[in-house]
Design a protein around this motif. Sequence first.
Motif, PDB file in Angstrom:
ATOM      1  N   PHE A  55     -16.336 -41.371  -2.775  1.00 39.79           N
ATOM      2  CA  PHE A  55     -17.195 -41.770  -3.878  1.00 39.79           C
ATOM      3  C   PHE A  55     -17.624 -43.219  -3.674  1.00 39.79           C
ATOM      4  CE2 PHE A  55     -14.310 -38.473  -5.196  1.00 39.79           C
ATOM      5  CZ  PHE A  55     -15.188 -37.530  -5.705  1.00 39.79           C
ATOM      6  N   VAL A  56     -18.876 -43.514  -4.010  1.00 39.43           N
ATOM      7  CA  VAL A  56     -19.434 -44.843  -3.776  1.00 39.43           C
ATOM      8  C   VAL A  56     -20.034 -45.412  -5.053  1.00 39.43           C
ATOM      9  CG1 VAL A  56     -19.901 -44.348  -1.346  1.00 39.43           C
ATOM     10  CG2 VAL A  56     -21.691 -43.962  -3.037  1.00 39.43           C
ATOM     11  N   ARG A  60     -25.889 -48.648  -1.182  1.00 41.64           N
ATOM     12  CA  ARG A  60     -25.502 -49.534  -0.080  1.00 41.64           C
ATOM     13  C   ARG A  60     -24.318 -48.985   0.716  1.00 41.64           C
ATOM     14  NH1 ARG A  60     -24.360 -54.942  -3.045  1.00 41.64           N
ATOM     15  NH2 ARG A  60     -23.617 -53.432  -4.548  1.00 41.64           N
ATOM     16  N   TYR A  61     -23.551 -48.081   0.126  1.00 44.10           N
ATOM     17  CA  TYR A  61     -22.370 -47.531   0.787  1.00 44.10           C
ATOM     18  C   TYR A  61     -22.645 -46.184   1.446  1.00 44.10           C
ATOM     19  CZ  TYR A  61     -20.120 -51.335  -1.548  1.00 44.10           C
ATOM     20  OH  TYR A  61     -19.779 -52.604  -1.960  1.00 44.10           O
ATOM     21  N   CYS A  62     -23.904 -45.774   1.460  1.00 43.27           N
ATOM     22  CA  CYS A  62     -24.305 -44.540   2.131  1.00 43.27           C
ATOM     23  C   CYS A  62     -24.960 -44.887   3.466  1.00 43.27           C
ATOM     24  CB  CYS A  62     -25.311 -43.764   1.274  1.00 43.27           C
ATOM     25  SG  CYS A  62     -24.644 -43.148  -0.288  1.00 43.27           S
ATOM     26  N   GLN A  63     -25.031 -43.907   4.351  1.00 45.81           N
ATOM     27  CA  GLN A  63     -25.733 -44.108   5.608  1.00 45.81           C
ATOM     28  C   GLN A  63     -27.237 -44.175   5.347  1.00 45.81           C
ATOM     29  OE1 GLN A  63     -24.617 -41.147   8.478  1.00 45.81           O
ATOM     30  NE2 GLN A  63     -22.441 -41.527   8.207  1.00 45.81           N
ATOM     31  N   PRO A  68     -27.686 -41.585  -2.803  1.00 44.98           N
ATOM     32  CA  PRO A  68     -26.591 -41.385  -3.750  1.00 44.98           C
ATOM     33  C   PRO A  68     -26.909 -40.263  -4.730  1.00 44.98           C
ATOM     34  CG  PRO A  68     -27.856 -43.318  -4.348  1.00 44.98           C
ATOM     35  CD  PRO A  68     -28.424 -42.814  -3.059  1.00 44.98           C
ATOM     36  N   GLN A  69     -25.927 -39.417  -4.946  1.00 45.05           N
ATOM     37  CA  GLN A  69     -26.048 -38.299  -5.875  1.00 45.05           C
ATOM     38  C   GLN A  69     -24.932 -38.441  -6.913  1.00 45.05           C
ATOM     39  OE1 GLN A  69     -25.344 -34.379  -4.147  1.00 45.05           O
ATOM     40  NE2 GLN A  69     -27.352 -33.791  -4.924  1.00 45.05           N
ATOM     41  N   PRO A  70     -25.226 -38.382  -8.220  1.00 41.23           N
ATOM     42  CA  PRO A  70     -24.188 -38.566  -9.235  1.00 41.23           C
ATOM     43  C   PRO A  70     -22.980 -37.665  -8.979  1.00 41.23           C
ATOM     44  CG  PRO A  70     -26.339 -38.427 -10.264  1.00 41.23           C
ATOM     45  CD  PRO A  70     -26.531 -38.083  -8.803  1.00 41.23           C
ATOM     46  N   TYR A  85     -21.077 -42.169  -7.269  1.00 41.10           N
ATOM     47  CA  TYR A  85     -21.966 -41.284  -6.513  1.00 41.10           C
ATOM     48  C   TYR A  85     -21.286 -40.758  -5.255  1.00 41.10           C
ATOM     49  CZ  TYR A  85     -25.271 -43.642  -9.521  1.00 41.10           C
ATOM     50  OH  TYR A  85     -25.918 -44.140 -10.613  1.00 41.10           O
ATOM     51  N   ARG A  86     -21.817 -39.658  -4.750  1.00 45.47           N
ATOM     52  CA  ARG A  86     -21.483 -39.137  -3.418  1.00 45.47           C
ATOM     53  C   ARG A  86     -22.709 -39.369  -2.546  1.00 45.47           C
ATOM     54  NH1 ARG A  86     -17.298 -34.952  -2.962  1.00 45.47           N
ATOM     55  NH2 ARG A  86     -16.492 -34.502  -5.011  1.00 45.47           N
ATOM     56  N   CYS A  87     -22.499 -39.575  -1.283  1.00 45.15           N
ATOM     57  CA  CYS A  87     -23.624 -39.741  -0.368  1.00 45.15           C
ATOM     58  C   CYS A  87     -24.059 -38.362   0.107  1.00 45.15           C
ATOM     59  CB  CYS A  87     -23.223 -40.612   0.819  1.00 45.15           C
ATOM     60  SG  CYS A  87     -22.838 -42.295   0.342  1.00 45.15           S
ATOM     61  N   ALA A  88     -25.304 -38.024  -0.188  1.00 45.28           N
ATOM     62  CA  ALA A  88     -25.847 -36.728   0.196  1.00 45.28           C
ATOM     63  C   ALA A  88     -26.881 -36.916   1.297  1.00 45.28           C
ATOM     64  CB  ALA A  88     -26.496 -36.051  -1.016  1.00 45.28           C
ATOM     65  N   ASP A  89     -26.965 -35.940   2.158  1.00 44.07           N
ATOM     66  CA  ASP A  89     -27.961 -35.982   3.226  1.00 44.07           C
ATOM     67  C   ASP A  89     -29.353 -35.881   2.642  1.00 44.07           C
ATOM     68  OD1 ASP A  89     -26.047 -36.184   5.202  1.00 44.07           O
ATOM     69  OD2 ASP A  89     -25.912 -34.018   5.476  1.00 44.07           O
ATOM     70  N   GLY A  90     -30.285 -36.592   3.260  1.00 42.23           N
ATOM     71  CA  GLY A  90     -31.660 -36.564   2.807  1.00 42.23           C
ATOM     72  C   GLY A  90     -32.316 -35.232   3.135  1.00 42.23           C
ATOM     73  N   PRO A  91     -33.437 -34.950   2.537  1.00 43.78           N
ATOM     74  CA  PRO A  91     -34.136 -33.698   2.813  1.00 43.78           C
ATOM     75  C   PRO A  91     -34.580 -33.631   4.261  1.00 43.78           C
ATOM     76  CG  PRO A  91     -35.511 -35.147   1.514  1.00 43.78           C
ATOM     77  CD  PRO A  91     -34.169 -35.809   1.623  1.00 43.78           C
TER      78      PRO A  91
END
Length: 95
Positions: A55-56, A60-63, A68-70, A85-91
């Motif tokens: 969790f971030v 700034r803490y995602c690649q 960021p996704q709630p 948030y969780r870091c989710a992959d982009g589309p």
Amino acid sequence: MIRSTVVLALTFAATGALAQAGPLTTGRPCEADRALVDSRGAVVLSTGQYTYGRFVRDARYCQVDQYPQPAYVPSDDTAQCFVGYRCADGPDDGF
């Protein structure tokens, strides 16, 4: 030879310690879990006996290719506690 073996062993020990999940969210109040993520920026929390997640605090803490996704976790006093948030992959842009 012995020195390099010791360094390698210490490296593996340190890596294993960093990969361990943090505190169990269901044993702590929601605000404590939220404050931990906020103070550290990024943290791995245990969300159940065999589950955990990273969790971030913000993007700034995602690649670079993530957003960021709630994120909500079960806590001691709230069934769905917003911790950050969780870091989710982009589309997939098709390239």
